[in-house]
Motif scaffolding. Structure first.
Motif, PDB file in Angstrom:
ATOM      1  N   ASP A 103       0.838  -1.203   0.000  1.00 30.78           N
ATOM      2  CA  ASP A 103       0.000   0.000   0.000  1.00 30.78           C
ATOM      3  C   ASP A 103       0.864   1.240   0.000  1.00 30.78           C
ATOM      4  O   ASP A 103       1.981   1.240   0.501  1.00 30.78           O
ATOM      5  N   ALA A 104       0.280   2.324  -0.523  1.00 27.63           N
ATOM      6  CA  ALA A 104       0.973   3.616  -0.457  1.00 27.63           C
ATOM      7  C   ALA A 104       0.890   4.109   0.971  1.00 27.63           C
ATOM      8  O   ALA A 104      -0.188   4.131   1.551  1.00 27.63           O
ATOM      9  N   ILE A 105       2.057   4.447   1.532  1.00 28.99           N
ATOM     10  CA  ILE A 105       2.062   5.003   2.889  1.00 28.99           C
ATOM     11  C   ILE A 105       2.694   6.374   2.818  1.00 28.99           C
ATOM     12  O   ILE A 105       3.835   6.522   2.378  1.00 28.99           O
ATOM     13  N   ILE A 106       1.887   7.364   3.197  1.00 29.70           N
ATOM     14  CA  ILE A 106       2.306   8.751   3.027  1.00 29.70           C
ATOM     15  C   ILE A 106       2.332   9.426   4.389  1.00 29.70           C
ATOM     16  O   ILE A 106       1.337   9.389   5.113  1.00 29.70           O
ATOM     17  N   GLY A 107       3.473  10.043   4.722  1.00 29.07           N
ATOM     18  CA  GLY A 107       3.578  10.776   5.981  1.00 29.07           C
ATOM     19  C   GLY A 107       3.270  12.238   5.731  1.00 29.07           C
ATOM     20  O   GLY A 107       3.784  12.841   4.787  1.00 29.07           O
ATOM     21  N   MET A 108       2.377  12.808   6.537  1.00 24.46           N
ATOM     22  CA  MET A 108       2.005  14.215   6.335  1.00 24.46           C
ATOM     23  C   MET A 108       1.980  14.966   7.652  1.00 24.46           C
ATOM     24  O   MET A 108       1.720  14.371   8.692  1.00 24.46           O
ATOM     25  N   THR A 109       2.147  16.289   7.563  1.00 24.36           N
ATOM     26  CA  THR A 109       1.920  17.129   8.731  1.00 24.36           C
ATOM     27  C   THR A 109       0.414  17.259   8.898  1.00 24.36           C
ATOM     28  O   THR A 109      -0.363  16.835   8.033  1.00 24.36           O
ATOM     29  N   PHE A 169       0.898   6.398  -7.487  1.00 23.63           N
ATOM     30  CA  PHE A 169       0.534   7.739  -7.943  1.00 23.63           C
ATOM     31  C   PHE A 169       1.383   8.238  -9.089  1.00 23.63           C
ATOM     32  O   PHE A 169       1.069   9.251  -9.696  1.00 23.63           O
ATOM     33  N   GLY A 170       2.502   7.556  -9.335  1.00 19.70           N
ATOM     34  CA  GLY A 170       3.326   7.960 -10.470  1.00 19.70           C
ATOM     35  C   GLY A 170       4.192   9.177 -10.198  1.00 19.70           C
ATOM     36  O   GLY A 170       4.654   9.830 -11.131  1.00 19.70           O
ATOM     37  N   TYR A 171       4.393   9.506  -8.947  1.00 20.82           N
ATOM     38  CA  TYR A 171       5.271  10.640  -8.616  1.00 20.82           C
ATOM     39  C   TYR A 171       6.401  10.135  -7.735  1.00 20.82           C
ATOM     40  O   TYR A 171       6.176   9.346  -6.824  1.00 20.82           O
ATOM     41  N   SER A 172       7.623  10.603  -7.975  1.00 24.68           N
ATOM     42  CA  SER A 172       8.736  10.177  -7.126  1.00 24.68           C
ATOM     43  C   SER A 172       8.699  10.957  -5.825  1.00 24.68           C
ATOM     44  O   SER A 172       8.071  12.011  -5.740  1.00 24.68           O
ATOM     45  N   ALA A 173       9.400  10.432  -4.817  1.00 21.25           N
ATOM     46  CA  ALA A 173       9.414  11.071  -3.507  1.00 21.25           C
ATOM     47  C   ALA A 173       9.947  12.511  -3.596  1.00 21.25           C
ATOM     48  O   ALA A 173       9.426  13.420  -2.957  1.00 21.25           O
ATOM     49  N   GLU A 174      10.962  12.741  -4.454  1.00 23.23           N
ATOM     50  CA  GLU A 174      11.545  14.085  -4.586  1.00 23.23           C
ATOM     51  C   GLU A 174      10.504  15.074  -5.104  1.00 23.23           C
ATOM     52  O   GLU A 174      10.468  16.237  -4.716  1.00 23.23           O
ATOM     53  N   LYS A 193       7.769  15.637  -1.935  1.00 19.51           N
ATOM     54  CA  LYS A 193       8.072  16.014  -0.553  1.00 19.51           C
ATOM     55  C   LYS A 193       7.978  17.505  -0.381  1.00 19.51           C
ATOM     56  O   LYS A 193       8.511  18.273  -1.191  1.00 19.51           O
ATOM     57  N   GLY A 194       7.318  17.933   0.657  1.00 18.34           N
ATOM     58  CA  GLY A 194       7.194  19.355   0.965  1.00 18.34           C
ATOM     59  C   GLY A 194       5.983  19.992   0.301  1.00 18.34           C
ATOM     60  O   GLY A 194       5.677  21.157   0.545  1.00 18.34           O
ATOM     61  N   ARG A 195       5.277  19.257  -0.514  1.00 13.72           N
ATOM     62  CA  ARG A 195       4.127  19.868  -1.187  1.00 13.72           C
ATOM     63  C   ARG A 195       2.829  19.426  -0.517  1.00 13.72           C
ATOM     64  O   ARG A 195       2.787  18.366   0.091  1.00 13.72           O
ATOM     65  N   PRO A 196       1.775  20.236  -0.604  1.00 13.27           N
ATOM     66  CA  PRO A 196       0.500  19.855   0.030  1.00 13.27           C
ATOM     67  C   PRO A 196      -0.136  18.675  -0.715  1.00 13.27           C
ATOM     68  O   PRO A 196      -0.076  18.598  -1.936  1.00 13.27           O
ATOM     69  N   ILE A 197      -0.736  17.794   0.068  1.00 15.56           N
ATOM     70  CA  ILE A 197      -1.290  16.554  -0.496  1.00 15.56           C
ATOM     71  C   ILE A 197      -2.433  16.840  -1.487  1.00 15.56           C
ATOM     72  O   ILE A 197      -2.609  16.138  -2.473  1.00 15.56           O
ATOM     73  N   SER A 198      -3.192  17.910  -1.260  1.00 19.27           N
ATOM     74  CA  SER A 198      -4.384  18.182  -2.085  1.00 19.27           C
ATOM     75  C   SER A 198      -4.042  18.404  -3.560  1.00 19.27           C
ATOM     76  O   SER A 198      -4.767  17.979  -4.440  1.00 19.27           O
ATOM     77  N   ILE A 199      -2.933  19.025  -3.812  1.00 16.06           N
ATOM     78  CA  ILE A 199      -2.572  19.292  -5.211  1.00 16.06           C
ATOM     79  C   ILE A 199      -2.355  18.001  -5.987  1.00 16.06           C
ATOM     80  O   ILE A 199      -2.741  17.897  -7.145  1.00 16.06           O
ATOM     81  N   LEU A 200      -1.787  17.025  -5.329  1.00 15.85           N
ATOM     82  CA  LEU A 200      -1.418  15.814  -6.049  1.00 15.85           C
ATOM     83  C   LEU A 200      -2.568  14.824  -6.192  1.00 15.85           C
ATOM     84  O   LEU A 200      -2.752  14.221  -7.225  1.00 15.85           O
ATOM     85  N   LEU A 249      -6.279  15.019  -5.226  1.00 17.00           N
ATOM     86  CA  LEU A 249      -7.642  15.317  -5.670  1.00 17.00           C
ATOM     87  C   LEU A 249      -7.795  15.550  -7.182  1.00 17.00           C
ATOM     88  O   LEU A 249      -8.736  15.081  -7.764  1.00 17.00           O
ATOM     89  N   PRO A 250      -6.907  16.269  -7.807  1.00 13.20           N
ATOM     90  CA  PRO A 250      -7.078  16.473  -9.243  1.00 13.20           C
ATOM     91  C   PRO A 250      -7.234  15.154  -9.994  1.00 13.20           C
ATOM     92  O   PRO A 250      -8.050  15.038 -10.875  1.00 13.20           O
ATOM     93  N   GLU A 251      -6.456  14.135  -9.580  1.00 15.06           N
ATOM     94  CA  GLU A 251      -6.596  12.849 -10.282  1.00 15.06           C
ATOM     95  C   GLU A 251      -7.969  12.273 -10.054  1.00 15.06           C
ATOM     96  O   GLU A 251      -8.637  11.848 -10.965  1.00 15.06           O
ATOM     97  N   ARG A 252      -8.383  12.270  -8.777  1.00 15.44           N
ATOM     98  CA  ARG A 252      -9.707  11.747  -8.471  1.00 15.44           C
ATOM     99  C   ARG A 252     -10.757  12.605  -9.137  1.00 15.44           C
ATOM    100  O   ARG A 252     -11.759  12.124  -9.610  1.00 15.44           O
ATOM    101  N   TYR A 253     -10.491  13.925  -9.128  1.00 11.35           N
ATOM    102  CA  TYR A 253     -11.436  14.836  -9.748  1.00 11.35           C
ATOM    103  C   TYR A 253     -11.594  14.496 -11.229  1.00 11.35           C
ATOM    104  O   TYR A 253     -12.701  14.455 -11.740  1.00 11.35           O
TER     105      TYR A 253
END
Lengths: 329, 159
Positions: A23-29, A45-50, A53-60, A62-66
């Motif tokens: 499973d995808a395991i994502i650590g967030m603030t 998700f097709g995105y590398s960790a680099e 990292k440091g970006r808000p989860i919503s940008i990555l 929801l748009p796909e689900r949207y």
């Protein structure tokens, strides 16, 4: 092992569990900023960790689900439109064919009748009987065609919704049936009915057809009891028409609403079997449901739902799509 | 091509419908003289004394017009419009006798001044009853104006 070594061993064990998880395991603030992103997250998700990292989860995410939801919503709208177009085409075809059949039927009907009248006395009795058969069949076919036309016309009609007192419609329908009802013992039990947002002309027809059926199938009864009322099922108002007539076999309950479907013999009970198809068409146009329950020789009950005032303006768009749109903003 | 009294002008393109209607009209003794026009053009020429009927005078003795809508050459609505706008013809009752019951056809006909709109039933007995009633009403019960006096009044009004 020293404490430090223990901590390091535990950390690397946990890290390898996260790294090897499917499973995808994502650590967030708490604010949703991505701190860690495991290899499965990269895969899914097709995105590398680099990149993340440091970006808000919503940008990555929801748009796909949207996009998926938007696509599903578009597809649903498209399919619904196609289905409506196909329905309209079928109704237009039914209408035009039924209409074109009327003239030739009138001719068959007319000539057979004229033959019977002008030449009947001179005819061989067997020949006369066969000719009578032609005439009667043409008459019956005429009724079938007119009923089909009626059904197609009902389907094509634009709904004119207004808040209507259903009591008034039932009263009018009963008055219209008084000729059929005369010389018979009929116990009309009409309870208080709600207001509904509907096309009054069409719903009156629903009552007219259901009540006419009730009258017809209670003919063998010395005293017909016909009830019209309302009940609540799963929190929704349901209208019912019940009679103590000959009923029908529940095994055929689904077939009854089909066009020209009859559950009784023509000799026993007249009719072309379109009345209930018309009822179903009208109720479906009103986004309602219609169904029946019966027992042979005990009578039957027909139920249908209509929208209470204020609900008829519901969008046809599915709520999922609606929510997704709102979230994306 | 008689210029004499005609009770009914039947405008109908289907020969079978003509046969059936004439049969019924013959049975009813009310309509003795019926003229049949098989398309819109013939109907107009007959009513307005044109073309093949130019030997007929302008005054029109027809007492009732039974008009089908689907006609070749000139269609029913155009014929209706011409009749209801014609000086000598506007007073003649026109009964639309057609297969259609389309709302827009009904509206258009009344809009153009049709006196009545009847859908031809499939059942022959029913059809016969309707035609008899139409004849009884329009040829006996209904009081038409004296055509000559009416036309004269129209002419005076037109000046």
């Amino acid at each position: 092992m020293s404490e430090r070594k223990q901590v390091r061993a535990a950390t690397s064990q946990l890290a390898s569990i996260v790294d090897s998880a499917d499973d995808a395991i994502i650590g967030m603030t708490l604010d949703g900023i991505i701190l860690s992103w495991n290899p499965s997250a990269e895969r899914i998700f097709g995105y590398s960790a680099e990149e993340v990292k440091g970006r808000p989860i919503s940008i990555l995410i929801l748009p796909e689900r949207y996009t998926e939801r938007k696509q599903a919503q578009q597809l649903l709208i498209q399919r619904t439109a196609e289905l409506e177009a196909a329905n309209k085409e079928l109704e237009a075809f039914t209408y035009s064919v039924s209409h074109d059949l009327r003239a030739p039927l009138r001719h068959i009907n007319g000539f057979s009748k004229i033959l019977l009248e002008d030449f009947g006395p001179q005819m061989n009795p067997a020949a006369k009987e066969y000719l009578q058969g032609i005439h009667e069949t043409a008459q019956y076919m005429g009724r079938l065609v007119d009923d089909l036309l009626h059904l197609a016309r009902v389907g094509r009609k634009e709904l004119i919704l207004q808040i209507t007192g259903l009591d008034a419609l039932v009263e009018e329908a009963i008055v219209d049936l008084r000729t059929e009802a005369q010389d018979r013992q009929i116990d009309w039990q009409v309870g208080p009915l709600p207001f509904a947002e509907c096309d009054p002309g069409l719903i009156k027809q629903v009552f007219a057809n259901l009540l006419s059926n009730a009258l017809k199938f209670t003919r063998p009864r010395e005293r017909a009891v016909i009830e019209v009322g309302q009940m609540t099922v799963d929190g929704q108002p349901v209208i019912f028409v019940r009679d103590n007539g000959i009923g029908f076999d529940m095994r055929y309950a689904d077939k009854m609403f089909g066009v020209f479907q009859r559950l009784h013999r023509q000799e026993d009970f007249e009719g072309t079997g379109v009345g209930l198809a018309i009822v179903e068409r009208i109720i479906h146009k009103h986004a309602g449901r219609v169904w029946a329950e019966a027992e042979v020789e005990k009578g039957d009950t027909f139920y249908f739902t209509l929208l209470p005032p204020g609900q008829a303006r519901m969008e046809t768009m599915p709520m999922i799509g609606g929510k997704a749109c709102r979230q994306a903003k | 091509m008689s210029a004499g009294e005609i009770d009914i002008l039947l405008v109908e393109d289907s020969s079978t419908d003509v046969d059936l209607t004439l049969h019924v009209l013959r049975q009813s003794t009310l309509a003795n003289r019926t003229y049949v026009a098989r398309d819109g053009e013939e109907a107009l020429e007959y009513l307005f004394g044109r073309g093949a009927y130019s030997d007929r005078g302008p005054e029109c003795p027809v007492k009732l017009i039974l008009l089908d809508l689907k006609l070749p050459k000139v269609d029913g609505l155009t014929v209706l419009s011409a009749i209801k706008n014609g000086l000598h013809t506007k007073v003649i009752p026109v009964v639309i006798l057609t297969s259609s019951r389309e709302e827009k056809d009904v509206m258009n006909c009344y809009d153009l001044g049709a006196n009545s709109y009847v859908q031809k039933p499939v059942d022959f007995d029913h059809f016969r009853e309707i035609v008899k009633q139409l004849c009884l009403y329009w040829l006996r019960v209904n009081q038409p104006p004296a055509v000559a006096a009416f036309s004269a009044k129209q002419r005076r009004r037109a000046r």
